[in-house]
Design a protein around this motif. Structure first.
Motif, mmCIF file in Angstrom:
data_model
loop_
_atom_site.group_PDB
_atom_site.id
_atom_site.type_symbol
_atom_site.label_atom_id
_atom_site.label_comp_id
_atom_site.label_asym_id
_atom_site.label_seq_id
_atom_site.Cartn_x
_atom_site.Cartn_y
_atom_site.Cartn_z
ATOM 1 N N GLY A 240 1.536 13.050 -2.196
ATOM 2 C CA GLY A 240 1.297 14.486 -2.127
ATOM 3 C C GLY A 240 -0.183 14.814 -2.059
ATOM 4 O O GLY A 240 -0.928 14.267 -1.247
ATOM 5 N N SER A 241 -0.620 15.713 -2.933
ATOM 6 C CA SER A 241 -2.020 16.133 -2.962
ATOM 7 C C SER A 241 -2.867 15.303 -3.918
ATOM 8 O O SER A 241 -4.048 15.597 -4.108
ATOM 9 C CB SER A 241 -2.114 17.608 -3.371
ATOM 10 O OG SER A 241 -1.544 17.800 -4.662
ATOM 11 N N ARG A 242 -2.286 14.274 -4.512
ATOM 12 C CA ARG A 242 -3.057 13.428 -5.426
ATOM 13 C C ARG A 242 -4.123 12.649 -4.657
ATOM 14 O O ARG A 242 -3.871 12.101 -3.605
ATOM 15 C CB ARG A 242 -2.124 12.465 -6.169
ATOM 16 C CG ARG A 242 -1.326 13.121 -7.302
ATOM 17 C CD ARG A 242 -0.363 12.141 -7.941
ATOM 18 N NE ARG A 242 0.774 11.865 -7.069
ATOM 19 C CZ ARG A 242 1.769 11.037 -7.379
ATOM 20 N NH1 ARG A 242 1.737 10.372 -8.531
ATOM 21 N NH2 ARG A 242 2.769 10.853 -6.537
ATOM 22 N N TYR A 243 -5.292 12.598 -5.247
ATOM 23 C CA TYR A 243 -6.451 12.020 -4.570
ATOM 24 C C TYR A 243 -6.365 10.496 -4.543
ATOM 25 O O TYR A 243 -6.013 9.857 -5.535
ATOM 26 C CB TYR A 243 -7.731 12.451 -5.286
ATOM 27 C CG TYR A 243 -8.979 11.839 -4.706
ATOM 28 C CD1 TYR A 243 -9.519 12.302 -3.508
ATOM 29 C CD2 TYR A 243 -9.633 10.796 -5.359
ATOM 30 C CE1 TYR A 243 -10.673 11.734 -2.973
ATOM 31 C CE2 TYR A 243 -10.791 10.233 -4.831
ATOM 32 C CZ TYR A 243 -11.288 10.708 -3.643
ATOM 33 O OH TYR A 243 -12.421 10.147 -3.118
ATOM 34 N N TRP A 244 -6.723 9.909 -3.397
ATOM 35 C CA TRP A 244 -6.813 8.453 -3.278
ATOM 36 C C TRP A 244 -7.659 8.108 -2.053
ATOM 37 O O TRP A 244 -7.737 8.871 -1.100
ATOM 38 C CB TRP A 244 -5.427 7.810 -3.153
ATOM 39 C CG TRP A 244 -4.627 8.260 -1.960
ATOM 40 C CD1 TRP A 244 -3.791 9.337 -1.890
ATOM 41 C CD2 TRP A 244 -4.596 7.649 -0.660
ATOM 42 N NE1 TRP A 244 -3.249 9.442 -0.635
ATOM 43 C CE2 TRP A 244 -3.713 8.421 0.136
ATOM 44 C CE3 TRP A 244 -5.228 6.538 -0.098
ATOM 45 C CZ2 TRP A 244 -3.450 8.114 1.471
ATOM 46 C CZ3 TRP A 244 -4.967 6.224 1.237
ATOM 47 C CH2 TRP A 244 -4.083 7.012 2.004
ATOM 48 N N VAL A 245 -8.284 6.936 -2.083
ATOM 49 C CA VAL A 245 -8.971 6.410 -0.906
ATOM 50 C C VAL A 245 -8.336 5.112 -0.436
ATOM 51 O O VAL A 245 -8.528 4.712 0.712
ATOM 52 C CB VAL A 245 -10.478 6.189 -1.166
ATOM 53 C CG1 VAL A 245 -11.184 7.527 -1.364
ATOM 54 C CG2 VAL A 245 -10.711 5.274 -2.349
ATOM 55 N N THR A 246 -7.582 4.448 -1.299
ATOM 56 C CA THR A 246 -6.861 3.243 -0.897
ATOM 57 C C THR A 246 -5.569 3.130 -1.690
ATOM 58 O O THR A 246 -5.522 3.447 -2.887
ATOM 59 C CB THR A 246 -7.719 1.974 -1.093
ATOM 60 O OG1 THR A 246 -6.962 0.824 -0.693
ATOM 61 C CG2 THR A 246 -8.152 1.812 -2.523
ATOM 62 N N LEU A 247 -4.525 2.699 -1.004
ATOM 63 C CA LEU A 247 -3.234 2.418 -1.626
ATOM 64 C C LEU A 247 -2.968 0.929 -1.520
ATOM 65 O O LEU A 247 -3.430 0.273 -0.584
ATOM 66 C CB LEU A 247 -2.110 3.202 -0.932
ATOM 67 C CG LEU A 247 -2.272 4.725 -0.862
ATOM 68 C CD1 LEU A 247 -1.106 5.352 -0.101
ATOM 69 C CD2 LEU A 247 -2.378 5.331 -2.254
ATOM 70 N N GLU A 248 -2.196 0.393 -2.461
ATOM 71 C CA GLU A 248 -1.985 -1.053 -2.521
ATOM 72 C C GLU A 248 -0.491 -1.377 -2.437
ATOM 73 O O GLU A 248 0.308 -0.841 -3.193
ATOM 74 C CB GLU A 248 -2.593 -1.617 -3.813
ATOM 75 C CG GLU A 248 -4.087 -1.359 -3.923
ATOM 76 C CD GLU A 248 -4.668 -1.828 -5.244
ATOM 77 O OE1 GLU A 248 -4.178 -2.835 -5.778
ATOM 78 O OE2 GLU A 248 -5.605 -1.177 -5.746
ATOM 79 N N PHE A 249 -0.159 -2.305 -1.514
ATOM 80 C CA PHE A 249 1.239 -2.652 -1.275
ATOM 81 C C PHE A 249 1.497 -4.146 -1.426
ATOM 82 O O PHE A 249 2.619 -4.593 -1.198
ATOM 83 C CB PHE A 249 1.649 -2.211 0.135
ATOM 84 C CG PHE A 249 1.609 -0.725 0.339
ATOM 85 C CD1 PHE A 249 2.703 0.063 0.019
ATOM 86 C CD2 PHE A 249 0.474 -0.116 0.839
ATOM 87 C CE1 PHE A 249 2.674 1.435 0.207
ATOM 88 C CE2 PHE A 249 0.423 1.256 1.022
ATOM 89 C CZ PHE A 249 1.530 2.035 0.704
ATOM 90 N N TYR A 297 -7.983 4.957 -10.910
ATOM 91 C CA TYR A 297 -6.896 4.014 -11.144
ATOM 92 C C TYR A 297 -6.322 3.539 -9.809
ATOM 93 O O TYR A 297 -6.277 4.296 -8.838
ATOM 94 C CB TYR A 297 -5.792 4.674 -11.972
ATOM 95 C CG TYR A 297 -6.298 5.266 -13.264
ATOM 96 C CD1 TYR A 297 -6.622 4.453 -14.346
ATOM 97 C CD2 TYR A 297 -6.467 6.642 -13.399
ATOM 98 C CE1 TYR A 297 -7.098 4.991 -15.530
ATOM 99 C CE2 TYR A 297 -6.945 7.190 -14.586
ATOM 100 C CZ TYR A 297 -7.255 6.361 -15.638
ATOM 101 O OH TYR A 297 -7.737 6.898 -16.801
ATOM 102 N N PRO A 298 -5.868 2.296 -9.736
ATOM 103 C CA PRO A 298 -5.256 1.809 -8.491
ATOM 104 C C PRO A 298 -3.935 2.511 -8.222
ATOM 105 O O PRO A 298 -3.146 2.752 -9.144
ATOM 106 C CB PRO A 298 -5.056 0.314 -8.763
ATOM 107 C CG PRO A 298 -5.018 0.186 -10.250
ATOM 108 C CD PRO A 298 -5.913 1.253 -10.786
ATOM 109 N N ALA A 299 -3.717 2.847 -6.971
ATOM 110 C CA ALA A 299 -2.451 3.456 -6.552
ATOM 111 C C ALA A 299 -1.601 2.357 -5.947
ATOM 112 O O ALA A 299 -1.675 2.079 -4.754
ATOM 113 C CB ALA A 299 -2.704 4.586 -5.559
ATOM 114 N N MET A 300 -0.781 1.739 -6.778
ATOM 115 C CA MET A 300 -0.028 0.553 -6.379
ATOM 116 C C MET A 300 1.450 0.885 -6.203
ATOM 117 O O MET A 300 2.041 1.592 -7.021
ATOM 118 C CB MET A 300 -0.205 -0.546 -7.431
ATOM 119 C CG MET A 300 -1.661 -0.844 -7.748
ATOM 120 S SD MET A 300 -1.868 -1.940 -9.177
ATOM 121 C CE MET A 300 -1.270 -3.476 -8.501
#
Length: 312
Positions: A240-249, A297-300
């Motif tokens: 959604g509108s949550r801030y992130w610059v990198t996502l981890e899969f 925090y990491p967005a995993m």
């Protein structure tokens, strides 16, 4: 008597005029000397500044000289990742006309192993639907410069004829003259391995720029779970509108990182990979990238969508 008075008065006026002219001449001389001296001092300061600047840059130039070859004697420049020759880098497949949703970049070397690359590509392609393949692009980057390694990677990728025909799969290699690899010869592949790896990553991201909305980096030794493409799209939407610059899969910190393409995030990450490539491994560069942009925090995505082949 009157005539004598007039003569004295004229002499006094003449003396006064000469005195005034002498004063102005003296002032002009002083100003001229001051201006000349100021120019001398300014020129000396400029020479000193230039000398100091050259002295400060000398260590960097010494380091850069190790990257010089006889074929393309130039320096490593950050601007090189902005103006790469995509057509010159493309070996198999073709560019797509329409912008997609996701580009997956896979840098491979001799250490990755041809059989591992084949299994990785099979899992990535077979785990997608026909509709997903229309907005998904896989770019395999043959990192090694020697022709034997390049031909081995090419032989693996060439087996996937249909993805190559549609543009879903592309094989690229770095031109011998590309500035990041000045000094890397076919027999000298090691060099500063960490710096070269990070510059390779910057090159791959630059090649993928504007091909899709997002870029995901893997390696040639992973296996994808079924439905991974849809899972990535759903996870991005769930943020959604949550801030992130990198996502981890991925399961490992060095693979499965996703960024936005075509904007500030991409440009900044390429800059960090080039500027800090010799000092930080790729996972630490991503960590620095997140901290620099206040992603605390990491967005995993859990469970991970990509796991090492050896664990399966």
């Amino acid at each position: 008597m009157r005539l004598r008075s007039q003569s004295c008065f004229m002499l006094l006026l003449l003396a006064a005029a000469l005195s005034i002219m002498g004063v102005f001449t003296t002032i002009a001389y002083i100003l001229d000397e001051t201006y000349t001296e100021t120019n001398r001092n300014t020129e000396q300061r400029l020479r000193n500044t230039k000398t100091n600047r050259n002295a400060e840059e000398r260590p960097r130039n010494t380091q850069t000289e190790r990257l010089v070859t006889t074929t393309a004697p130039s320096k490593v420049r950050r601007s090189d990742v902005k103006h790469i020759d995509r057509e010159g880098a493309l070996v198999l497949g073709h560019s797509r006309k329409n912008k997609g949703f996701l580009t997956i970049g896979i840098p491979v070397s001799r250490a990755s192993g041809e059989s591992n690359l084949r299994l990785t590509l099979e899992s990535l392609i077979k785990s997608t639907t026909v509709a997903e393949r229309a907005w998904l692009t896989i770019v395999v980057f043959a990192r090694d410069l020697d022709q034997g390694s390049r031909q081995a990677v090419r032989a693996v990728v060439a087996n996937f004829t249909e993805p190559l025909r549609t543009g879903m799969l592309q094989l690229i290699q770095i031109p011998q003259s590309f500035a990041f690899h000045l000094g890397r010869t076919a027999t000298q592949g090691a060099g500063d391995g960490q710096a070269i790896e990070n510059r390779d990553n910057a090159f791959l991201i630059a090649y993928s720029s504007n091909m899709s909305n997002y870029y995901l980096q893997l390696d040639g030794r992973v296996q994808a779970v079924s439905g991974y493409a849809a899972a990535i799209r759903d996870f991005i939407k769930s943020r959604g509108s949550r801030y992130w610059v990198t996502l981890e899969f991925g399961l490992r910190p060095t693979t499965g990182n996703l960024i936005r393409l075509g904007g500030r995030d991409e440009a900044q990450l390429k800059y960090l990979l080039v500027e800090f490539g010799a000092k930080l491994p790729v996972d630490k560069v991503y960590d620095f990238f997140k901290k620099l942009n206040a992603q605390k925090y990491p967005a995993m995505r859990r469970p991970p969508l990509f796991e090492p082949l050896r664990k399966l």
